[in-house]
Write an enzyme that holds these catalytic residues in place. Structure first.
Site, short mmCIF file in Angstrom:
data_model
loop_
_atom_site.label_atom_id
_atom_site.label_comp_id
_atom_site.label_asym_id
_atom_site.label_seq_id
_atom_site.Cartn_x
_atom_site.Cartn_y
_atom_site.Cartn_z
N HIS A 54 -25.37 13.47 -12.13
CA HIS A 54 -25.01 12.80 -10.86
C HIS A 54 -26.12 11.88 -10.38
O HIS A 54 -27.29 12.22 -10.35
CB HIS A 54 -24.58 13.79 -9.79
CG HIS A 54 -25.62 14.76 -9.33
ND1 HIS A 54 -26.53 14.48 -8.32
CD2 HIS A 54 -25.88 16.04 -9.70
CE1 HIS A 54 -27.28 15.54 -8.09
NE2 HIS A 54 -26.93 16.50 -8.93
N ASP A 81 -33.27 16.59 -9.97
CA ASP A 81 -31.92 16.75 -9.43
C ASP A 81 -31.43 15.43 -8.84
O ASP A 81 -31.61 15.19 -7.66
CB ASP A 81 -31.91 17.85 -8.36
CG ASP A 81 -30.52 18.21 -7.87
OD1 ASP A 81 -29.55 17.96 -8.60
OD2 ASP A 81 -30.41 18.74 -6.76
N GLU A 138 -22.25 14.10 -5.96
CA GLU A 138 -22.18 15.52 -6.29
C GLU A 138 -22.73 16.38 -5.16
O GLU A 138 -22.22 17.47 -4.88
CB GLU A 138 -22.94 15.80 -7.59
CG GLU A 138 -22.81 17.23 -8.12
CD GLU A 138 -23.86 18.19 -7.61
OE1 GLU A 138 -23.75 19.40 -7.86
OE2 GLU A 138 -24.82 17.74 -6.92
N GLU A 139 -23.79 15.91 -4.52
CA GLU A 139 -24.53 16.75 -3.59
C GLU A 139 -23.74 17.14 -2.34
O GLU A 139 -23.86 18.26 -1.85
CB GLU A 139 -25.84 16.07 -3.17
CG GLU A 139 -26.85 15.89 -4.28
CD GLU A 139 -27.45 17.21 -4.75
OE1 GLU A 139 -27.02 18.28 -4.28
OE2 GLU A 139 -28.34 17.17 -5.61
N ASP A 158 -27.32 19.12 -15.19
CA ASP A 158 -27.66 19.17 -13.76
C ASP A 158 -28.52 20.40 -13.46
O ASP A 158 -28.39 21.01 -12.41
CB ASP A 158 -26.39 19.18 -12.90
CG ASP A 158 -26.69 19.01 -11.41
OD1 ASP A 158 -27.80 18.54 -11.08
OD2 ASP A 158 -25.83 19.37 -10.59
N HIS A 180 -33.89 20.25 -4.13
CA HIS A 180 -33.53 19.82 -2.77
C HIS A 180 -34.73 19.73 -1.82
O HIS A 180 -34.57 19.91 -0.61
CB HIS A 180 -32.48 20.76 -2.15
CG HIS A 180 -31.16 20.73 -2.83
ND1 HIS A 180 -30.12 21.55 -2.46
CD2 HIS A 180 -30.69 20.00 -3.87
CE1 HIS A 180 -29.08 21.32 -3.23
NE2 HIS A 180 -29.40 20.38 -4.11
#
Length: 461
Positions: A284, A296, A330-331, A358, A428
């Site tokens: 992503h 990520d 995606e997030e 991912d 994140h």
């Protein structure tokens, strides 16, 4: 190189002992040599690391709807066009547009003592606001639901359940603890709370708060929700034990804006024998806004593009069509994955397999297979071909969020799996930066993914 050749020979010997007689043919040896070509190309002339350097350094964090996300779309398209693929195109998709705003502020005032500041960050999708209230600490959603209403109403609910450190597979611990982040604010609001604080989903003990998506419910008041770093969560818990009536203040300026037009980026090599059978490999393109989105999922994007480059550079033209897809959103919505599956179904496409990267760009371990048991067993027959490279773990597992909507269309979903022990330290957070990615680990992963795509393209299922 002589050492590598010796390692290969040993791997082939082991493979010969493990495989049935039919697989000890010249075809199996040809596959081994072709996979070696893929690894040599990745390790000697790989381009993924420099692609990642540009994506993270020149564009940075790429939250859906942001100018950086749009820049990343154009960048991905240009990179794949320069590869000379058979086709490169964009798929339009409307995505959410949430903005964090000014840096969040938080502090606790424990009675007569000095205020204590905390590192916090808004959870993705949260509303903003200024809160000042007492705090009630819980370990789980059921514990919150069991509390008398008067203990929750008008307060801030603090969810302080850590990820389980005894699980060897860290993704299991993440998934198990994630309900408090996803649903904590809505459940707190149902009990009359005015806000939610959530312990960051990490096994590390540090001062980095972890963002991530959360969900509100229709008909339930939307209250601000923020994550505390793990050190901050421990500190707040200790302060509450000393003074259960302390006051906590939180200030956030995040907001939700109208949806924005964006795109999935798609590049493909047409299959030489079975062009109508498609193998998708993707990551992503969007990321959270706190850092550069390196692991990520910048790594997943550059790895997916590199799969196509490796096939071209080694002359191993796939017999089935191979697509690299850089999914958008995606997030905080998975709109790109849903749109890709929708368009594939409308076009009547035949998806043989879909693979997703991912889980970061760490040392490859193997693949998680989401599909029938017979398919898992079939793919496991190729394990000896991967064992010389340390990526021979092929077992039932999770495909991925972006490719999940293809479940009813593809014969199998495949999750590329690498060492997971460090991933949730930076996941994140503001620490997800380019310097955390090891070039060799990334390139080994590229070759592992390309090798499986090569085998799927040659033999099908």
């Amino acid at each position: 190189m002589q050492f590598l050749r010796a390692t290969l020979a040993a791997g082939l010997l082991l493979a010969g002992l493990a495989l049935p007689a039919a697989a000890q043919s010249s075809t199996a040896k040809t596959d081994s040599l072709n996979i070696r070509k893929l690894y040599d190309e990745a390790l000697l002339r790989g381009q993924s690391y420099e692609n990642l350097r540009y994506l993270t350094g020149q564009i940075g964090g790429r939250l859906s709807g942001s100018p950086q996300a749009e820049q990343a779309v154009q960048w991905g398209k240009q990179v794949m066009e320069k590869m000379g693929l058979d086709r490169v195109y964009l798929q339009e998709v409307m995505v959410p547009h949430w903005e964090r705003g000014a840096k969040e502020k938080a502090e606790a005032k424990p009675g007569k003592g000095k205020p204590v500041s905390f590192n916090v960050c808004a959870l993705g999708g949260s509303v903003g606001g200024k809160l000042k209230a007492q705090v009630v600490e819980v370990q789980s959603l059921p514990e919150l639901r069991a509390l008398p209403a008067e203990q929750v109403k008008g307060k801030i609910v603090f969810f302080n359940r850590p990820m389980n450190p005894t699980y060897i597979e860290t993704g299991r611990a993440y998934g198990e603890a994630g309900d408090q982040r996803r649903s904590g604010a809505a459940e707190a609001a149902k009990r009359g709370a005015i806000g939610a604080l959530v312990r960051s989903l990490s096994l590390a003990h540090d001062d980095f708060p972890h963002t991530g998506t959360m969900r509100y419910e229709d008909g339930v008041t939307r209250v601000p929700a923020a994550a505390l770093s793990t050190n901050g969560a421990d500190q707040l818990s200790a302060l509450l034990k000393a003074n259960p009536t302390l006051t906590f203040e939180l200030e956030m300026s995040c907001r939700e804006l109208p949806d924005v037009k964006s795109y999935n980026v798609v590049g493909e090599i047409k299959g030489s024998k079975y062009p109508n059978e498609i193998i998708t490999v993707g990551g992503h393109l969007d990321s959270w806004d706190l850092a550069q989105g390196a692991h990520d999922d910048g790594t997943g994007c550059v790895q997916s593009m590199e799969v196509l480059r490796l096939l071209k550079a080694t002359g191993l033209r796939p017999e089935r069509t191979v697509r690299a897809v850089l999914f958008m959103n995606e997030e905080n919505g998975n709109r790109g994955g849903l749109k890709y599956a929708e368009l594939a179904k409308a076009a009547g496409e035949q998806h043989l397999a879909a693979m997703e990267s991912d889980g970061g760009g760490f040392t490859p371990r193997g693949f998680g297979i989401e599909g029938p048991a017979a398919t898992v067993r079939q793919l496991q027959q190729w394990q000896p071909l991967f064992q010389p490279y340390g990526s021979g773990e092929i077992a039932p597992g999770h495909g991925g969020t972006d490719i999940g909507p293809l479940k009813d269309q593809a014969k199998v979903l495949i999750g590329y799996e690498c060492d997971s022990q460090r991933y949730f330290d930076i996941h994140h957070t503001a620490a997800d930066t380019f310097d955390k990615v090891n070039r060799r680990e990334l390139e080994l992963g590229n070759a592992s993914m390309a090798a499986l795509v090569y085998l799927l393209s040659k033999y099908g299922l």
